[in-house]
Design a protein around this motif. Structure first.
Motif, mmCIF file in Angstrom:
data_model
loop_
_atom_site.group_PDB
_atom_site.id
_atom_site.type_symbol
_atom_site.label_atom_id
_atom_site.label_comp_id
_atom_site.label_asym_id
_atom_site.label_seq_id
_atom_site.Cartn_x
_atom_site.Cartn_y
_atom_site.Cartn_z
ATOM 1 N N HIS A 6 -14.299 -9.656 -9.131
ATOM 2 C CA HIS A 6 -13.752 -9.007 -10.333
ATOM 3 C C HIS A 6 -14.823 -8.712 -11.365
ATOM 4 O O HIS A 6 -14.489 -8.342 -12.496
ATOM 5 N N ARG A 7 -16.092 -8.854 -10.956
ATOM 6 C CA ARG A 7 -17.234 -8.608 -11.860
ATOM 7 C C ARG A 7 -17.036 -9.367 -13.168
ATOM 8 O O ARG A 7 -17.185 -8.830 -14.253
ATOM 9 N N ASN A 8 -16.688 -10.657 -13.045
ATOM 10 C CA ASN A 8 -16.320 -11.463 -14.205
ATOM 11 C C ASN A 8 -17.270 -12.645 -14.441
ATOM 12 O O ASN A 8 -16.850 -13.741 -14.762
ATOM 13 N N GLY A 9 -18.546 -12.379 -14.312
ATOM 14 C CA GLY A 9 -19.550 -13.397 -14.589
ATOM 15 C C GLY A 9 -20.105 -13.243 -15.993
ATOM 16 O O GLY A 9 -20.191 -12.141 -16.529
ATOM 17 N N VAL A 10 -20.468 -14.386 -16.595
ATOM 18 C CA VAL A 10 -21.071 -14.399 -17.928
ATOM 19 C C VAL A 10 -22.259 -15.350 -17.886
ATOM 20 O O VAL A 10 -22.163 -16.455 -17.338
ATOM 21 N N LEU A 11 -23.376 -14.921 -18.463
ATOM 22 C CA LEU A 11 -24.600 -15.706 -18.483
ATOM 23 C C LEU A 11 -25.111 -15.795 -19.916
ATOM 24 O O LEU A 11 -25.220 -14.775 -20.600
ATOM 25 N N ILE A 12 -25.382 -17.012 -20.368
ATOM 26 C CA ILE A 12 -26.054 -17.203 -21.655
ATOM 27 C C ILE A 12 -27.500 -17.530 -21.322
ATOM 28 O O ILE A 12 -27.787 -18.543 -20.679
ATOM 29 N N LEU A 13 -28.401 -16.656 -21.722
ATOM 30 C CA LEU A 13 -29.827 -16.814 -21.452
ATOM 31 C C LEU A 13 -30.524 -17.212 -22.742
ATOM 32 O O LEU A 13 -30.419 -16.510 -23.746
ATOM 33 N N VAL A 14 -31.221 -18.346 -22.720
ATOM 34 C CA VAL A 14 -31.855 -18.886 -23.923
ATOM 35 C C VAL A 14 -33.371 -18.878 -23.746
ATOM 36 O O VAL A 14 -33.891 -19.319 -22.723
ATOM 37 N N VAL A 41 -19.947 -26.565 -18.843
ATOM 38 C CA VAL A 41 -19.795 -25.310 -18.132
ATOM 39 C C VAL A 41 -18.749 -25.458 -17.028
ATOM 40 O O VAL A 41 -17.917 -24.584 -16.841
ATOM 41 N N ARG A 42 -18.803 -26.580 -16.345
ATOM 42 C CA ARG A 42 -17.839 -26.800 -15.257
ATOM 43 C C ARG A 42 -16.411 -26.804 -15.797
ATOM 44 O O ARG A 42 -15.521 -26.196 -15.219
ATOM 45 N N GLU A 43 -16.190 -27.497 -16.921
ATOM 46 C CA GLU A 43 -14.853 -27.541 -17.525
ATOM 47 C C GLU A 43 -14.390 -26.157 -17.951
ATOM 48 O O GLU A 43 -13.247 -25.781 -17.724
ATOM 49 N N ALA A 44 -15.268 -25.406 -18.606
ATOM 50 C CA ALA A 44 -14.902 -24.079 -19.095
ATOM 51 C C ALA A 44 -14.610 -23.120 -17.951
ATOM 52 O O ALA A 44 -13.762 -22.239 -18.070
ATOM 53 N N SER A 45 -15.287 -23.290 -16.837
ATOM 54 C CA SER A 45 -15.094 -22.404 -15.687
ATOM 55 C C SER A 45 -13.890 -22.805 -14.838
ATOM 56 O O SER A 45 -13.429 -22.024 -14.012
ATOM 57 N N HIS A 46 -13.399 -24.024 -15.044
ATOM 58 C CA HIS A 46 -12.319 -24.546 -14.210
ATOM 59 C C HIS A 46 -11.049 -23.694 -14.281
ATOM 60 O O HIS A 46 -10.366 -23.517 -13.279
ATOM 61 N N GLY A 47 -10.732 -23.161 -15.444
ATOM 62 C CA GLY A 47 -9.481 -22.436 -15.613
ATOM 63 C C GLY A 47 -9.573 -20.945 -15.368
ATOM 64 O O GLY A 47 -8.709 -20.190 -15.792
ATOM 65 N N THR A 48 -10.609 -20.510 -14.662
ATOM 66 C CA THR A 48 -10.796 -19.077 -14.465
ATOM 67 C C THR A 48 -11.412 -18.781 -13.098
ATOM 68 O O THR A 48 -12.071 -19.641 -12.505
ATOM 69 N N GLY A 59 -13.562 -16.478 -13.061
ATOM 70 C CA GLY A 59 -14.876 -16.021 -13.515
ATOM 71 C C GLY A 59 -15.912 -17.120 -13.379
ATOM 72 O O GLY A 59 -15.614 -18.260 -13.016
ATOM 73 N N GLU A 60 -17.137 -16.756 -13.670
ATOM 74 C CA GLU A 60 -18.242 -17.697 -13.556
ATOM 75 C C GLU A 60 -19.056 -17.669 -14.845
ATOM 76 O O GLU A 60 -19.395 -16.602 -15.346
ATOM 77 N N ILE A 61 -19.335 -18.854 -15.375
ATOM 78 C CA ILE A 61 -20.138 -18.987 -16.585
ATOM 79 C C ILE A 61 -21.386 -19.775 -16.224
ATOM 80 O O ILE A 61 -21.294 -20.820 -15.575
ATOM 81 N N ARG A 62 -22.533 -19.271 -16.646
ATOM 82 C CA ARG A 62 -23.795 -19.988 -16.409
ATOM 83 C C ARG A 62 -24.625 -19.958 -17.682
ATOM 84 O O ARG A 62 -24.522 -19.029 -18.481
#
Length: 115
Positions: A42-50, A1-8, A10-13
Motif C-alpha cells: 500500500h506504499r505506506n512506509g514512513v521513515l524519520i531520518l536524523v 517504533v514496534r508499538e506504533a507499528s503494531h496497529g497498522t 504500514g511500516e515506521i522506521r
C-alpha cells in the motif's frame, strides 16, 4: 517504533546517520528503497531520518501515505518534532513523531487480516 507499528499495516522506521553530507531528502528516498519500504503493497512506509551532526531531520512518507495524509500532516509532525528537539528533548521528539505517525497510519492503514 514496534508499538506504533503494531496497529497498522504500514511500516515506521527511524534512522540516525553517523556522518553525512548531501540532501536528507535524497538520502531518505535512497534509504527507504534500500530498506524495501517502497515495496510495501500500500506504499505506506514512513521513515524519520536524523542527522545529529547537522542537528536536522527529515520525515519521509511513501506515496500511499502522502495520498491519504497530505503534505500538511507531514509539516505538522515535523514542526512538533522540531519543537521538542529545540527544547533539548531528542528522545521525546522522536517518540512523539513515531506515536503520531503510528496513530495516523493505524487510522488509514489498519492491520491486514492474518491469512
Amino acid at each position: 517504533v514496534r508499538e506504533a507499528s503494531h496497529g497498522t499495516s504500514g511500516e515506521i522506521r527511524v534512522a540516525v546517520l553517523p556522518r553525512f553530507r548531501g540532501s536528507l531528502v535524497k538520502m531518505a528516498e535512497r534509504l527507504a528503497q534500500h530498506l524495501k519500504m517502497t515495496s510495501l503493497p500500500h506504499r505506506n512506509g514512513v521513515l524519520i531520518l536524523v542527522d545529529p551532526a547537522h542537528r536536522t531531520f527529515f520525515v519521509w512518507g511513501d506515496a500511499g501515505v502522502h495520498e491519504r495524509l497530505g503534505a500538511a500532516f507531514f509539516k505538522a509532525v515535523s514542526e512538533s518534532i522540531s519543537e521538542l528537539f529545540r527544547a533539548g528533548d531528542f528522545t521525546g521528539g522522536l517518540r512523539h513523531g513515531v506515536e503520531t505517525l503510528g496513530r495516523a497510519l493505524a487510522e488509514h492503514f489498519p492491520p491486514r487480516p492474518v491469512v
